[in-house]
Write an enzyme that holds these catalytic residues in place. Structure first.
Site, PDB file in Angstrom:
ATOM      1  N   ARG A 161       0.849  -1.203   0.000  1.00 37.30           N
ATOM      2  CA  ARG A 161       0.000   0.000   0.000  1.00 37.30           C
ATOM      3  C   ARG A 161       0.878   1.245   0.000  1.00 37.30           C
ATOM      4  O   ARG A 161       0.602   2.217  -0.679  1.00 37.30           O
ATOM      5  CB  ARG A 161      -0.932  -0.001   1.210  1.00 37.30           C
ATOM      6  CG  ARG A 161      -2.225  -0.750   1.025  1.00 37.30           C
ATOM      7  CD  ARG A 161      -2.049  -2.208   0.641  1.00 37.30           C
ATOM      8  NE  ARG A 161      -3.312  -2.916   0.692  1.00 37.30           N
ATOM      9  CZ  ARG A 161      -3.784  -3.549   1.768  1.00 37.30           C
ATOM     10  NH1 ARG A 161      -3.061  -3.624   2.876  1.00 37.30           N
ATOM     11  NH2 ARG A 161      -4.951  -4.149   1.729  1.00 37.30           N
ATOM     12  N   ASP A 190       0.029  -6.850  -2.790  1.00 35.18           N
ATOM     13  CA  ASP A 190      -1.365  -6.533  -2.446  1.00 35.18           C
ATOM     14  C   ASP A 190      -1.920  -5.647  -3.542  1.00 35.18           C
ATOM     15  O   ASP A 190      -1.261  -5.419  -4.576  1.00 35.18           O
ATOM     16  CB  ASP A 190      -1.450  -5.856  -1.063  1.00 35.18           C
ATOM     17  CG  ASP A 190      -2.760  -6.172  -0.354  1.00 35.18           C
ATOM     18  OD1 ASP A 190      -3.834  -5.916  -0.935  1.00 35.18           O
ATOM     19  OD2 ASP A 190      -2.714  -6.688   0.782  1.00 35.18           O
ATOM     20  N   HIS A 271      -6.659  -9.918  -3.065  1.00 32.85           N
ATOM     21  CA  HIS A 271      -5.706  -8.831  -2.762  1.00 32.85           C
ATOM     22  C   HIS A 271      -4.566  -8.797  -3.786  1.00 32.85           C
ATOM     23  O   HIS A 271      -3.417  -8.541  -3.416  1.00 32.85           O
ATOM     24  CB  HIS A 271      -5.121  -9.014  -1.358  1.00 32.85           C
ATOM     25  CG  HIS A 271      -6.007  -8.496  -0.268  1.00 32.85           C
ATOM     26  ND1 HIS A 271      -6.039  -7.171   0.105  1.00 32.85           N
ATOM     27  CD2 HIS A 271      -6.904  -9.125   0.530  1.00 32.85           C
ATOM     28  CE1 HIS A 271      -6.910  -7.007   1.093  1.00 32.85           C
ATOM     29  NE2 HIS A 271      -7.451  -8.180   1.358  1.00 32.85           N
ATOM     30  N   ASP A 333      -6.728 -14.054   2.618  1.00 29.02           N
ATOM     31  CA  ASP A 333      -7.809 -13.375   3.343  1.00 29.02           C
ATOM     32  C   ASP A 333      -8.689 -12.598   2.359  1.00 29.02           C
ATOM     33  O   ASP A 333      -8.262 -12.254   1.260  1.00 29.02           O
ATOM     34  CB  ASP A 333      -7.221 -12.403   4.379  1.00 29.02           C
ATOM     35  CG  ASP A 333      -6.310 -11.368   3.745  1.00 29.02           C
ATOM     36  OD1 ASP A 333      -5.492 -11.762   2.883  1.00 29.02           O
ATOM     37  OD2 ASP A 333      -6.409 -10.179   4.069  1.00 29.02           O
ATOM     38  N   GLU A 334      -9.906 -12.334   2.800  1.00 36.80           N
ATOM     39  CA  GLU A 334     -10.811 -11.388   2.150  1.00 36.80           C
ATOM     40  C   GLU A 334     -10.914 -11.594   0.634  1.00 36.80           C
ATOM     41  O   GLU A 334     -10.739 -10.663  -0.139  1.00 36.80           O
ATOM     42  CB  GLU A 334     -10.364  -9.952   2.460  1.00 36.80           C
ATOM     43  CG  GLU A 334     -10.402  -9.654   3.944  1.00 36.80           C
ATOM     44  CD  GLU A 334      -9.890  -8.259   4.306  1.00 36.80           C
ATOM     45  OE1 GLU A 334     -10.490  -7.642   5.181  1.00 36.80           O
ATOM     46  OE2 GLU A 334      -8.900  -7.796   3.710  1.00 36.80           O
ATOM     47  N   TRP A 400      -6.403 -13.553  12.764  1.00 32.65           N
ATOM     48  CA  TRP A 400      -6.465 -12.080  12.773  1.00 32.65           C
ATOM     49  C   TRP A 400      -7.848 -11.549  13.081  1.00 32.65           C
ATOM     50  O   TRP A 400      -7.989 -10.517  13.714  1.00 32.65           O
ATOM     51  CB  TRP A 400      -5.947 -11.504  11.448  1.00 32.65           C
ATOM     52  CG  TRP A 400      -6.859 -11.646  10.261  1.00 32.65           C
ATOM     53  CD1 TRP A 400      -7.016 -12.736   9.481  1.00 32.65           C
ATOM     54  CD2 TRP A 400      -7.728 -10.640   9.712  1.00 32.65           C
ATOM     55  NE1 TRP A 400      -7.918 -12.496   8.479  1.00 32.65           N
ATOM     56  CE2 TRP A 400      -8.378 -11.212   8.592  1.00 32.65           C
ATOM     57  CE3 TRP A 400      -8.014  -9.311  10.046  1.00 32.65           C
ATOM     58  CZ2 TRP A 400      -9.303 -10.513   7.812  1.00 32.65           C
ATOM     59  CZ3 TRP A 400      -8.925  -8.609   9.272  1.00 32.65           C
ATOM     60  CH2 TRP A 400      -9.564  -9.205   8.164  1.00 32.65           C
ATOM     61  N   TYR A 425      -3.075  -4.922  15.736  1.00 33.97           N
ATOM     62  CA  TYR A 425      -3.150  -4.103  14.526  1.00 33.97           C
ATOM     63  C   TYR A 425      -2.635  -2.700  14.830  1.00 33.97           C
ATOM     64  O   TYR A 425      -3.363  -1.843  15.298  1.00 33.97           O
ATOM     65  CB  TYR A 425      -4.581  -4.127  13.965  1.00 33.97           C
ATOM     66  CG  TYR A 425      -4.764  -5.283  13.002  1.00 33.97           C
ATOM     67  CD1 TYR A 425      -4.331  -6.562  13.358  1.00 33.97           C
ATOM     68  CD2 TYR A 425      -5.303  -5.100  11.731  1.00 33.97           C
ATOM     69  CE1 TYR A 425      -4.449  -7.626  12.485  1.00 33.97           C
ATOM     70  CE2 TYR A 425      -5.430  -6.165  10.847  1.00 33.97           C
ATOM     71  CZ  TYR A 425      -4.998  -7.424  11.228  1.00 33.97           C
ATOM     72  OH  TYR A 425      -5.108  -8.480  10.355  1.00 33.97           O
ATOM     73  N   ASP A 427      -1.794  -0.446  12.886  1.00 28.66           N
ATOM     74  CA  ASP A 427      -2.283   0.660  12.064  1.00 28.66           C
ATOM     75  C   ASP A 427      -3.473   1.321  12.757  1.00 28.66           C
ATOM     76  O   ASP A 427      -3.848   2.431  12.412  1.00 28.66           O
ATOM     77  CB  ASP A 427      -2.677   0.184  10.655  1.00 28.66           C
ATOM     78  CG  ASP A 427      -3.623  -1.001  10.676  1.00 28.66           C
ATOM     79  OD1 ASP A 427      -3.474  -1.882  11.550  1.00 28.66           O
ATOM     80  OD2 ASP A 427      -4.524  -1.059   9.813  1.00 28.66           O
ATOM     81  N   THR A 465      -0.417  -0.401   5.817  1.00 27.86           N
ATOM     82  CA  THR A 465       0.022   0.975   5.552  1.00 27.86           C
ATOM     83  C   THR A 465      -0.896   1.766   4.620  1.00 27.86           C
ATOM     84  O   THR A 465      -0.449   2.731   4.013  1.00 27.86           O
ATOM     85  CB  THR A 465       1.463   0.973   4.992  1.00 27.86           C
ATOM     86  OG1 THR A 465       1.475   0.198   3.781  1.00 27.86           O
ATOM     87  CG2 THR A 465       2.445   0.396   5.986  1.00 27.86           C
ATOM     88  N   GLU A 466      -2.171   1.371   4.536  1.00 23.09           N
ATOM     89  CA  GLU A 466      -3.085   2.171   3.709  1.00 23.09           C
ATOM     90  C   GLU A 466      -3.004   3.655   4.060  1.00 23.09           C
ATOM     91  O   GLU A 466      -3.047   4.520   3.203  1.00 23.09           O
ATOM     92  CB  GLU A 466      -4.543   1.722   3.913  1.00 23.09           C
ATOM     93  CG  GLU A 466      -4.893   0.405   3.291  1.00 23.09           C
ATOM     94  CD  GLU A 466      -4.756  -0.746   4.273  1.00 23.09           C
ATOM     95  OE1 GLU A 466      -3.874  -0.674   5.157  1.00 23.09           O
ATOM     96  OE2 GLU A 466      -5.520  -1.717   4.150  1.00 23.09           O
TER      97      GLU A 466
HETATM   98  C1  ACM Z   1      -6.022  -8.782   7.120  1.00 22.57           C
HETATM   99  O1  ACM Z   1      -5.929  -7.858   7.945  1.00 22.57           O
HETATM  100  N1  ACM Z   1      -6.828  -8.646   6.091  1.00 22.57           N
HETATM  101  C2  ACM Z   1      -5.279 -10.010   7.270  1.00 22.57           C
END
Ligand code: ACM
Ligand code: ZN
Length: 752
Positions: A161, A190, A271, A333-334, A400, A425, A427, A465-466
């Site tokens: 990111r 990503d 991702h 993930d996601e 997570w 987390y 961030d 780091t978005e």
């Molecule tokens: C994550 O925070 N999507 C692993």
């Protein structure tokens, strides 16, 4: 005379308690004169450990000491011991007397950690980037025995990111080593861009490493990849970068010398925007065409495409050549599975493999790569979504989304790494995850029995780091929380103690300054948040000593900057104002603020006051999220009550309640008012907001402390609820009076 001189000498050299982080398994401070490094200090290293080189480098840089002396009575000894193989992994012992620093170790890693501990026993100037004179390079007499609680003590850095240069990666590795962290999970791939050179697929870095620089921190917000657009290395206005294979080899060597394993993460199947825009043929069929070049509505590989699978196997093969780590992270993930649902290749794969839905297709995909990595002698790690549709046999789960994934995997007999959003987390803001909150973490969930708990390899913090574009911001999100995490992952729970950690941390902040590490500054605290006065008043701030940032203040309501006055002691205030205190670092950046509202005393006397406060009830409409301005609203009921209590509320509605009148303060002093409410509430004396607990929330208590001369003050408390659960209470603690309800005899209203 001689005897008493000796005693005095010992007293003068009595050492302050050490400030090692993470706290060792055992540490005993001995009295007596310290060991002092000098030009004559000698080094014995019979086991040919590489660790003394790190000590030599620090001493030579900051102290001008070479460890090349010949002294027999001032020596550093590194001794390899075996003790029949009974020692825990990474064990070391450190014994310091007036004449000798003795390091015993059974493995190189132990010797390296002994040096990190020794470094922390030396004055902070050992971490100065330049030579410092006038410092006594002494180490107190201690006996330490030490080894880690967990084998996986990690941090993750997202370099997709936002891209961070090699120099920053090395600094980050140095920081990890200092805290005895041993895993650097490198998030290289990503939606923000592809960051690893792959010789077989040059477009990944020629194109996928460079996005259009929109000047925004994270175009599109969150993980909404849909707004990202790639332009390639020829783009006129591009953001990005990548690590060449030569740079990666250098970084892997650098990490290994510091006993850190780099676990690369090649995200798949989701991702992966950086990859699919570079090689669109690895996406599903039926993905609608992008509205612009370098864009895509899908960020997912086609799980039905043999071409995509071959692509990923080749990418992983090159990755394994670069990274010797046993563990390879594949993300997982996601994953948005819509395109799999609409893709003939994916549907064919599901039919052929007998998979009943897209979750099972994801599980098939992960199992394929679990098997592929196992064939190459490696192990797969993935985020906890890899549990969905069935866990691959060799997989390790990184938990997570809370701790449930970790619990489930450990109960299945699979290894897990704990990294729940609740504590790991980094961030997230310090408001949501404070250093103290991180310190309170136990990586082993209580739901696991002793056998299952053995599957918890350890834990790690993650820096996504978005919203973190710069190096200093990236460090500030880590420090000082990372130090708390390091202790969670190293120190036996019985040896952890927040107040002792706080003491050690206070000594660490100046060390972080020496190291050029940006950290979240402490928030100053004030004994009074509101002061009523006539004439003049003293305003104080609790200023810890020994910090290198300066505590500064303003009196005009602005946040202090480097031009603001430094706080050196109580201020005398003669006119009403708001004093704002904050620590300001050498870059002129202020940390959190503490405010003191200074008001002229309001002591009013009115001729006819009756007991109790006026209660006004209001019904609210819409979606209230704060106490509305009630001044122009018509109350639905007006009554009088002895005290502000919850009983006044209209039930099961969106509402506000206001209690107003006067409070008679019996004796001058400090009064702490507290409001506990669901949702928000506020308390004013005159127009001074003494307690601000506004906002939509559950039952949360907030307090404010006012200095009040004796007398009568206008009193106003307001509470609102946006519907659903509600509760309210108000309390006060005064001079010589414990916290409790406001005495009814203090409260009045004016009946005209
Ligand atoms: C994550 O925070 N999507 C692993
Ligand atoms: Zn497909």
């Amino acid at each position: 005379m001689t005897g008493s001189t000796l005693v005095l000498g010992a007293l003068l050299t009595a050492s302050p308690a050490p400030t090692v982080i993470p706290e060792p398994v055992s540490l005993h401070l001995r009295g007596g004169p310290s060991f002092v490094f000098s030009r004559t200090t000698s080094l014995e290293n019979d086991g040919k450990s590489a660790a003394p080189a790190f000590l030599k480098e620090m001493l030579s840089r900051s102290a001008g000491i070479s460890l090349g002396g010949k002294s027999r009575s001032n020596r550093v000894v590194f001794k390899l011991v075996t003790l029949g193989g009974q020692l825990p992994p990474n064990w070391y012992s450190l014994k310091v007397t007036q004449h000798e620093v003795l390091v015993q170790y059974a493995e190189e890693t132990g010797a390296f950690y002994a040096v990190q501990t020794l470094r922390q026993l030396l004055p902070k100037e050992i971490d100065s980037p330049i030579r410092v004179s006038g410092v006594q390079w002494s180490v107190p007499q201690v006996e330490i025995e030490d080894y880690p609680r967990f084998q996986w003590r990690g941090m993750m850095l997202d370099c997709s990111r936002h891209f961070f240069p090699v120099s920053f990666i090395k600094k980050t590795l140095d920081n990890c080593a200092m805290m005895k962290l041993n895993v650097f999970h490198w998030h290289l791939v990503d939606d923000g861009g592809w960051r690893l050179e792959i010789k077989k697929y040059p477009n990944l870095t020629k194109f996928g490493a460079w996005r259009v620089d929109t000047g925004e921190v994270w175009p599109g917000g969150g993980w909404n990849f849909g707004n990202l657009q790639f332009c390639g290395e020829d783009g006129a206005k591009k953001y990005g970068g990548y690590y060449t294979q030569d740079q990666v080899k250098d970084i892997v060597r650098y990490a290994a010398a510091r006993h850190i394993t780099i676990v690369p993460e090649i995200e798949m199947p989701g991702h992966s925007l950086g990859a699919v825009v570079s090689y669109p043929e690895i996406m599903c069929e039926n993905v609608p065409p992008a509205d612009k070049p370098g864009k895509s509505v899908s960020n997912v590989y086609c799980a039905g495409s043999d071409k995509a699978i071959a692509f990923l196997e080749e990418v992983l093969s090159e990755t394994m050549q670069l990274f010797p780590s046993k563990f390879i992270h594949i993300g997982a993930d996601e994953v948005t599975k819509t395109y799999w649902h609409n893709c003939p290749l994916c549907q064919d794969r599901m039919k052929k493999e007998g998979l009943k839905d897209e979750n099972e297709l994801q599980s098939w995909f992960v199992k394929h790569f679990d098997n592929f990595l196992a064939q190459h002698g490696r192990r797969l790690v993935g985020w906890d979504e890899i549990l969905e549709g069935g866990l691959a046999p060799g997989a390790t789960v990184m938990s997570w989304r809370g701790i449930d994934g970790g619990i489930e995997a450990a109960k299945q007999g699979k290894d897990v790494v704990m990294s729940p959003t609740s504590h790991c987390y980094f961030d997230y803001s310090y408001q949501s995850i404070s250093t103290e909150h991180v310190y309170g973490w136990n990586p082993v969930p209580a739901a696991l029995n002793a056998t299952e708990a053995k599957h918890v390899l350890g834990g790690q913090y993650n820096v996504w780091t978005e919203w973190i574009p710069t190096e200093s911001h990236c460090e500030e999100m880590q420090f000082p929380r990372a130090l708390a995490m390091a202790e969670d992952l190293w120190t036996p729970p019985a040896r952890k103690d927040w107040s002792d950690f706080s003491r050690r941390l206070a000594a660490w902040l100046p060390r972080l300054d020496e190291l050029g590490i940006t950290y979240m500054m402490p928030v100053p605290t004030v004994p009074f948040t509101t002061l009523f006065f006539s004439g003049s008043v003293q305003v104080k701030c609790n200023a810890p000593t020994g910090l290198s940032q300066t505590l500064r203040y303003t009196t005009d309501g602005t946040v202090p900057n480097s031009a603001s006055k430094a706080y050196t002691g109580p201020l005398t205030v003669k006119k009403p104002c708001t004093v704002t205190f904050a620590y300001v670092n050498s870059h002129g950046v202020a940390g959190g603020v503490a405010k003191v509202d200074c008001r002229n005393s309001l002591r009013t006397e009115l001729p006819s006051l009756d007991s109790g406060v006026t209660v006004q009830q209001y019904l609210l409409t819409g979606e209230p999220s704060t106490i509305p301005d009630l001044t122009n609203m018509k109350p639905t009921a007006t009554t009088v009550a002895p005290l502000p209590t919850e009983g006044a509320r209209p039930r099961d509605a969106k509402f506000a309640v206001r209690w107003s009148g006067y409070i008679r303060i019996p004796t001058a002093g400090a009064y702490t008012f507290s409001l506990k409410s669901d949702d928000g509430s506020r308390l004013w004396l005159g127009d001074a907001l003494v307690v601000d607990n506004d906002g939509p929330h559950g039952a949360v208590e907030k307090s404010g402390t006012a200095w009040l001369p004796a007398g009568l003050y206008p009193f106003d408390v307001r509470w609102f609820d946006q519907g659903g659960a509600n509760s309210f209470s108000v309390s006060v603690a005064g001079p010589g009076q414990a916290k409790g309800p406001i005495p009814a005899k203090w409260l009045f209203h004016y009946s005209g």
